[in-house]
Design a protein around this motif. Structure first.
Motif, PDB file in Angstrom:
ATOM      1  N   LYS A  95     -10.134 -15.914 -16.099  1.00 23.03           N
ATOM      2  CA  LYS A  95     -10.787 -14.627 -16.360  1.00 23.03           C
ATOM      3  C   LYS A  95     -11.898 -14.375 -15.339  1.00 23.03           C
ATOM      4  O   LYS A  95     -12.061 -13.266 -14.837  1.00 23.03           O
ATOM      5  N   GLY A  96     -12.637 -15.402 -15.029  1.00 23.78           N
ATOM      6  CA  GLY A  96     -13.706 -15.290 -14.044  1.00 23.78           C
ATOM      7  C   GLY A  96     -13.183 -14.970 -12.661  1.00 23.78           C
ATOM      8  O   GLY A  96     -13.751 -14.136 -11.941  1.00 23.78           O
ATOM      9  N   ARG A  97     -12.100 -15.631 -12.259  1.00 24.12           N
ATOM     10  CA  ARG A  97     -11.506 -15.365 -10.944  1.00 24.12           C
ATOM     11  C   ARG A  97     -10.988 -13.936 -10.861  1.00 24.12           C
ATOM     12  O   ARG A  97     -11.151 -13.255  -9.851  1.00 24.12           O
ATOM     13  N   PHE A  98     -10.358 -13.471 -11.963  1.00 23.36           N
ATOM     14  CA  PHE A  98      -9.882 -12.088 -11.996  1.00 23.36           C
ATOM     15  C   PHE A  98     -11.061 -11.129 -11.857  1.00 23.36           C
ATOM     16  O   PHE A  98     -11.030 -10.205 -11.037  1.00 23.36           O
ATOM     17  N   THR A  99     -12.094 -11.348 -12.645  1.00 21.69           N
ATOM     18  CA  THR A  99     -13.275 -10.481 -12.612  1.00 21.69           C
ATOM     19  C   THR A  99     -13.923 -10.493 -11.233  1.00 21.69           C
ATOM     20  O   THR A  99     -14.286  -9.443 -10.696  1.00 21.69           O
ATOM     21  N   LEU A 100     -14.048 -11.665 -10.666  1.00 23.91           N
ATOM     22  CA  LEU A 100     -14.646 -11.808  -9.339  1.00 23.91           C
ATOM     23  C   LEU A 100     -13.857 -11.025  -8.296  1.00 23.91           C
ATOM     24  O   LEU A 100     -14.420 -10.249  -7.520  1.00 23.91           O
ATOM     25  N   MET A 101     -12.551 -11.205  -8.285  1.00 18.47           N
ATOM     26  CA  MET A 101     -11.715 -10.506  -7.302  1.00 18.47           C
ATOM     27  C   MET A 101     -11.728  -9.003  -7.561  1.00 18.47           C
ATOM     28  O   MET A 101     -11.845  -8.201  -6.629  1.00 18.47           O
ATOM     29  N   PHE A 102     -11.611  -8.613  -8.833  1.00 18.65           N
ATOM     30  CA  PHE A 102     -11.585  -7.193  -9.178  1.00 18.65           C
ATOM     31  C   PHE A 102     -12.864  -6.500  -8.713  1.00 18.65           C
ATOM     32  O   PHE A 102     -12.821  -5.469  -8.041  1.00 18.65           O
ATOM     33  N   MET A 103     -14.006  -7.067  -9.061  1.00 19.52           N
ATOM     34  CA  MET A 103     -15.296  -6.458  -8.709  1.00 19.52           C
ATOM     35  C   MET A 103     -15.508  -6.443  -7.188  1.00 19.52           C
ATOM     36  O   MET A 103     -15.997  -5.466  -6.639  1.00 19.52           O
ATOM     37  N   THR A 104     -15.123  -7.522  -6.528  1.00 17.69           N
ATOM     38  CA  THR A 104     -15.290  -7.617  -5.084  1.00 17.69           C
ATOM     39  C   THR A 104     -14.456  -6.559  -4.368  1.00 17.69           C
ATOM     40  O   THR A 104     -14.944  -5.841  -3.495  1.00 17.69           O
ATOM     41  N   VAL A 105     -13.199  -6.459  -4.727  1.00 12.13           N
ATOM     42  CA  VAL A 105     -12.313  -5.503  -4.069  1.00 12.13           C
ATOM     43  C   VAL A 105     -12.716  -4.070  -4.411  1.00 12.13           C
ATOM     44  O   VAL A 105     -12.701  -3.190  -3.540  1.00 12.13           O
ATOM     45  N   MET A 106     -13.099  -3.827  -5.651  1.00 17.89           N
ATOM     46  CA  MET A 106     -13.532  -2.480  -6.054  1.00 17.89           C
ATOM     47  C   MET A 106     -14.721  -2.040  -5.201  1.00 17.89           C
ATOM     48  O   MET A 106     -14.717  -0.947  -4.629  1.00 17.89           O
ATOM     49  N   ALA A 107     -15.738  -2.884  -5.110  1.00 18.96           N
ATOM     50  CA  ALA A 107     -16.925  -2.537  -4.322  1.00 18.96           C
ATOM     51  C   ALA A 107     -16.566  -2.333  -2.852  1.00 18.96           C
ATOM     52  O   ALA A 107     -17.012  -1.372  -2.216  1.00 18.96           O
ATOM     53  N   SER A 108     -15.737  -3.210  -2.320  1.00 24.31           N
ATOM     54  CA  SER A 108     -15.362  -3.118  -0.908  1.00 24.31           C
ATOM     55  C   SER A 108     -14.578  -1.837  -0.615  1.00 24.31           C
ATOM     56  O   SER A 108     -14.795  -1.192   0.405  1.00 24.31           O
ATOM     57  N   CYS A 109     -13.673  -1.490  -1.513  1.00 24.82           N
ATOM     58  CA  CYS A 109     -12.891  -0.258  -1.337  1.00 24.82           C
ATOM     59  C   CYS A 109     -13.793   0.973  -1.392  1.00 24.82           C
ATOM     60  O   CYS A 109     -13.645   1.897  -0.587  1.00 24.82           O
ATOM     61  N   LEU A 110     -14.708   0.985  -2.338  1.00 24.07           N
ATOM     62  CA  LEU A 110     -15.594   2.144  -2.486  1.00 24.07           C
ATOM     63  C   LEU A 110     -16.519   2.296  -1.284  1.00 24.07           C
ATOM     64  O   LEU A 110     -16.752   3.407  -0.802  1.00 24.07           O
ATOM     65  N   ILE A 111     -17.029   1.191  -0.786  1.00 24.40           N
ATOM     66  CA  ILE A 111     -17.955   1.254   0.346  1.00 24.40           C
ATOM     67  C   ILE A 111     -17.238   1.628   1.641  1.00 24.40           C
ATOM     68  O   ILE A 111     -17.778   2.369   2.461  1.00 24.40           O
ATOM     69  N   SER A 112     -16.019   1.158   1.825  1.00 23.30           N
ATOM     70  CA  SER A 112     -15.297   1.464   3.067  1.00 23.30           C
ATOM     71  C   SER A 112     -14.494   2.761   2.993  1.00 23.30           C
ATOM     72  O   SER A 112     -13.903   3.183   3.983  1.00 23.30           O
ATOM     73  N   ALA A 113     -14.487   3.417   1.839  1.00 23.60           N
ATOM     74  CA  ALA A 113     -13.674   4.631   1.643  1.00 23.60           C
ATOM     75  C   ALA A 113     -13.969   5.779   2.604  1.00 23.60           C
ATOM     76  O   ALA A 113     -13.042   6.471   3.017  1.00 23.60           O
ATOM     77  N   PRO A 114     -15.222   6.040   2.961  1.00 20.01           N
ATOM     78  CA  PRO A 114     -15.441   7.146   3.900  1.00 20.01           C
ATOM     79  C   PRO A 114     -14.661   6.977   5.205  1.00 20.01           C
ATOM     80  O   PRO A 114     -14.276   7.965   5.838  1.00 20.01           O
ATOM     81  N   GLY A 115     -14.394   5.736   5.571  1.00 21.44           N
ATOM     82  CA  GLY A 115     -13.584   5.498   6.771  1.00 21.44           C
ATOM     83  C   GLY A 115     -12.181   6.060   6.638  1.00 21.44           C
ATOM     84  O   GLY A 115     -11.580   6.506   7.621  1.00 21.44           O
ATOM     85  N   ASN A 116     -11.631   6.054   5.414  1.00 23.18           N
ATOM     86  CA  ASN A 116     -10.308   6.641   5.186  1.00 23.18           C
ATOM     87  C   ASN A 116     -10.330   8.147   5.437  1.00 23.18           C
ATOM     88  O   ASN A 116      -9.408   8.713   6.009  1.00 23.18           O
ATOM     89  N   GLU A 117     -11.383   8.792   4.969  1.00 19.78           N
ATOM     90  CA  GLU A 117     -11.486  10.241   5.147  1.00 19.78           C
ATOM     91  C   GLU A 117     -11.636  10.601   6.618  1.00 19.78           C
ATOM     92  O   GLU A 117     -10.994  11.534   7.097  1.00 19.78           O
ATOM     93  N   VAL A 118     -12.466   9.864   7.325  1.00 21.33           N
ATOM     94  CA  VAL A 118     -12.654  10.134   8.758  1.00 21.33           C
ATOM     95  C   VAL A 118     -11.347   9.913   9.504  1.00 21.33           C
ATOM     96  O   VAL A 118     -10.954  10.726  10.351  1.00 21.33           O
TER      97      VAL A 118
END
Length: 152
Positions: free
Chosen positions: A31-54
């Motif tokens: 459960k911890g590994r899932f949560t860790l990966m989920f939160m990490t990828v979610m944050a990374s996707c949200l932060i790098s998202a403006p690059g997709n728009e550009v």
């Protein structure tokens, strides 16, 4: 695209390190590994998202390129970013749950096959047969398609 991927990678490493620093026991359970990966990828996707728009803006056909104000729609950006981040976070989170047990099963299978040469041979023959059947099927389908085209 490269810059966006660099931002994603740096963010993923930083978020993962920060989360583990806050709770060192997190990667010790499924459960911890899932949560860790989920939160990490979610944050990374949200932060790098403006690059997709550009990237999307610059990949437009130059003849039909929309002006910046028409291309960038906040609602569309938020929706596509949220959906994309949720899909990727869920997929990689589930991957962390599946990888450990799958590796254990494959290791057991490999050990069994190493100790049983007849079983190893039978598996190899089965795989060769599946490959040949797949090729035969593809050839048959190709011939059938050619016949159908000839009828037209």
């Amino acid at each position: 695209t490269v810059l966006r991927d660099i931002v994603y990678g740096i963010c993923r490493n930083s978020v993962m390190s920060a989360l583990i620093a806050q709770n060192p026991d997190l990667p010790k359970t499924a459960k911890g590994r899932f949560t860790l990966m989920f939160m990490t990828v979610m944050a990374s996707c949200l932060i790098s998202a403006p690059g997709n728009e550009v990237r999307g803006y610059y990949l437009q056909n130059p003849k039909n390129r929309l002006p910046v104000r028409e291309f960038f729609k906040p609602y569309r950006f938020i929706r596509s970013t949220a959906v994309g981040a949720l899909i990727m976070s869920t997929a990689l989170g589930v991957g962390t749950l599946v990888t450990g047990p799958a590796q254990a099963r494959f290791s057991q299978l490999s050990s069994f096959l190493d100790s049983q040469p007849i079983a190893k041979t039978l598996v190899a023959l089965f795989l060769v047969d599946q490959f040949l059947q797949s090729r035969r099927h593809a050839e048959l389908m190709s011939k059938l398609e050619k016949k159908e085209e000839a009828k037209k």
